[in-house]
Write a protein that holds these residues in place. Structure first.
Motif, PDB file in Angstrom:
ATOM      1  N   THR A  77       0.841  -1.176   0.000  1.00  0.00           N
ATOM      2  CA  THR A  77       0.000   0.000   0.000  1.00  0.00           C
ATOM      3  C   THR A  77       0.880   1.230   0.000  1.00  0.00           C
ATOM      4  O   THR A  77       1.589   1.491   0.960  1.00  0.00           O
TER       5      THR A  77
ATOM      6  N   SER B 120       1.189   5.431  -0.131  1.00  0.00           N
ATOM      7  CA  SER B 120       0.348   6.558   0.268  1.00  0.00           C
ATOM      8  C   SER B 120      -0.289   7.238  -0.929  1.00  0.00           C
ATOM      9  O   SER B 120      -1.375   7.797  -0.842  1.00  0.00           O
TER      10      SER B 120
ATOM     11  N   ASN C  87      -1.433   5.745  -3.416  1.00  0.00           N
ATOM     12  CA  ASN C  87      -2.384   4.838  -4.036  1.00  0.00           C
ATOM     13  C   ASN C  87      -3.622   4.605  -3.181  1.00  0.00           C
ATOM     14  O   ASN C  87      -4.446   3.766  -3.511  1.00  0.00           O
ATOM     15  N   ASN C  88      -3.785   5.307  -2.058  1.00  0.00           N
ATOM     16  CA  ASN C  88      -4.929   5.018  -1.213  1.00  0.00           C
ATOM     17  C   ASN C  88      -6.180   5.734  -1.717  1.00  0.00           C
ATOM     18  O   ASN C  88      -6.137   6.557  -2.636  1.00  0.00           O
TER      19      ASN C  88
ATOM     20  N   ARG D 169     -14.664   5.505   1.696  1.00  0.00           N
ATOM     21  CA  ARG D 169     -14.294   4.480   2.671  1.00  0.00           C
ATOM     22  C   ARG D 169     -15.336   4.449   3.792  1.00  0.00           C
ATOM     23  O   ARG D 169     -15.742   5.490   4.307  1.00  0.00           O
TER      24      ARG D 169
ATOM     25  N   THR E 275      -6.979   0.590  -6.813  1.00  0.00           N
ATOM     26  CA  THR E 275      -6.618   1.275  -5.574  1.00  0.00           C
ATOM     27  C   THR E 275      -7.062   0.457  -4.366  1.00  0.00           C
ATOM     28  O   THR E 275      -6.307   0.287  -3.401  1.00  0.00           O
ATOM     29  N   CYS E 276      -8.284  -0.054  -4.410  1.00  0.00           N
ATOM     30  CA  CYS E 276      -8.780  -0.884  -3.314  1.00  0.00           C
ATOM     31  C   CYS E 276      -7.962  -2.166  -3.177  1.00  0.00           C
ATOM     32  O   CYS E 276      -7.703  -2.639  -2.068  1.00  0.00           O
TER      33      CYS E 276
ATOM     34  N   ARG F   7      -4.849  -2.545  -3.762  1.00  0.00           N
ATOM     35  CA  ARG F   7      -3.525  -2.256  -3.187  1.00  0.00           C
ATOM     36  C   ARG F   7      -3.582  -1.792  -1.736  1.00  0.00           C
ATOM     37  O   ARG F   7      -2.566  -1.812  -1.049  1.00  0.00           O
ATOM     38  N   ASP F   8      -4.745  -1.344  -1.283  1.00  0.00           N
ATOM     39  CA  ASP F   8      -4.867  -0.734   0.045  1.00  0.00           C
ATOM     40  C   ASP F   8      -5.140  -1.816   1.084  1.00  0.00           C
ATOM     41  O   ASP F   8      -6.209  -2.417   1.111  1.00  0.00           O
TER      42      ASP F   8
ATOM     43  N   THR G 113      -5.878  -1.608   4.101  1.00  0.00           N
ATOM     44  CA  THR G 113      -6.956  -1.314   5.042  1.00  0.00           C
ATOM     45  C   THR G 113      -8.328  -1.645   4.464  1.00  0.00           C
ATOM     46  O   THR G 113      -9.312  -1.678   5.195  1.00  0.00           O
TER      47      THR G 113
END
Length: 294
Positions: free
Chosen positions: A3, A5, A7-8, A23, A55-56, A58-59, A61
């Protein structure tokens, strides 16, 4: 799963066109956002959807993804302005075809068996995203919109939703893999009916034949779907989910003996994971889990 920063979700949300990305705890919510056009699919929407889902993916969280539509519909299919401009000789140069023509996977797909050899075309990247994607279908879901919904892992429908393939009424054919997905989900006879007739398939019938996992009151659709996704995000191993998603898609192309071997191999790998250790410890210690996905 790396992840960065840059790419969030918050970093890319403002750059997206024809969709929104937000989110809700560990759940990402993507909304098709052309309510005045029943969220008809555009090249900008297609490109933005790819960016949002990548993006999702890679994140770390984000544990689950919900996709829904703004206003009274999920997606009316391809935008008619695009259909009117189609040149029969354009081929891959068509506007929609170019939207993700050169896109490549830029997230970690190392968990679970490799399914890339089986996945191609416009939406073949969805099964390769190592997180559950749930379509919350809030109204009409037609043509290309129906194809996208069937590529998602699960579908929850509002009581007033309906599917229609629509292709035969436009002089088109079963596109982008729906000729494979629809019989897999609903059976061959039902698929022939839905494709040939282009009739409306209301929520109760869609649930009965397996196109929907659940039907909920319209006003509760998104909140109940997100709550279900949140429950997964908080209680199950994201590593397990990623591996099982790949296993299930891979198994569609395997004989039983190969699927069993894949499961046995993946089981051995899971024994060495941090999430397996945590899965045992939180149960023994009678506490909430703290899975990391590793």
């Amino acid at each position: 799963m790396e992840t960065g920063s840059a790419n969030n979700i918050e970093a890319v949300a403002d750059s997206l066109k024809d969709i929104t990305l937000a989110r809700d705890g560990n759940v990402a919510v993507i909304t098709l956002n052309r309510p005045d056009k029943l969220n008809a699919w555009t090249a900008a929407m297609e490109s933005s959807m790819r960016v949002a889902l990548a993006t999702c993916a890679r994140d770390n969280t984000v544990r689950a993804i919900v996709v829904t539509g703004a206003g009274r519909g999920f997606c009316a299919g391809a935008d008619m302005n695009l259909l009117q401009k189609i040149d029969a000789d354009a081929g891959d140069e068509r506007e929609l075809a170019q939207a993700t023509r050169n896109a490549t996977l830029d997230w970690d797909v190392s968990l679970g068996p490799d399914i890339s050899e089986h996945m191609g075309g416009r939406f073949g990247y969805l099964p390769q995203i190592p997180k559950p994607i749930i379509a919350a279908i809030n109204g009409p879901c037609a043509g290309l919109g129906m194809v996208f919904a069937l590529w998602c892992d699960m579908r929850v429908g509002a009581e007033n939703m309906f599917f229609t393939t629509a292709f035969a009424k436009r002089g088109l054919i079963a596109e982008h893999g729906i000729s494979w997905l629809l019989p897999e989900l609903a059976g061959q006879a039902a698929a022939m009916d839905f494709l040939f007739s282009s009739r409306r398939v209301e929520s109760d019938e869609a649930l009965r034949v397996g196109l929907l996992n659940n039907v909920v009151p319209s006003q509760d659709l998104v909140s109940e779907t997100v709550a279900y996704a949140q429950q997964m995000a908080q209680t199950v191993s994201p590593r397990s989910v990623a591996v099982m998603k790949a296993q299930v898609w891979k198994a569609r192309f395997q004989p039983l003996t190969d699927a069993i071997k894949t499961g046995d191999d993946e089981m051995q790998k899971s024994f060495a994971s941090e999430d397996f250790k945590e899965g045992v410890e939180h149960f023994v210690q009678k506490r909430a889990p703290n899975f990391t996905g590793r």
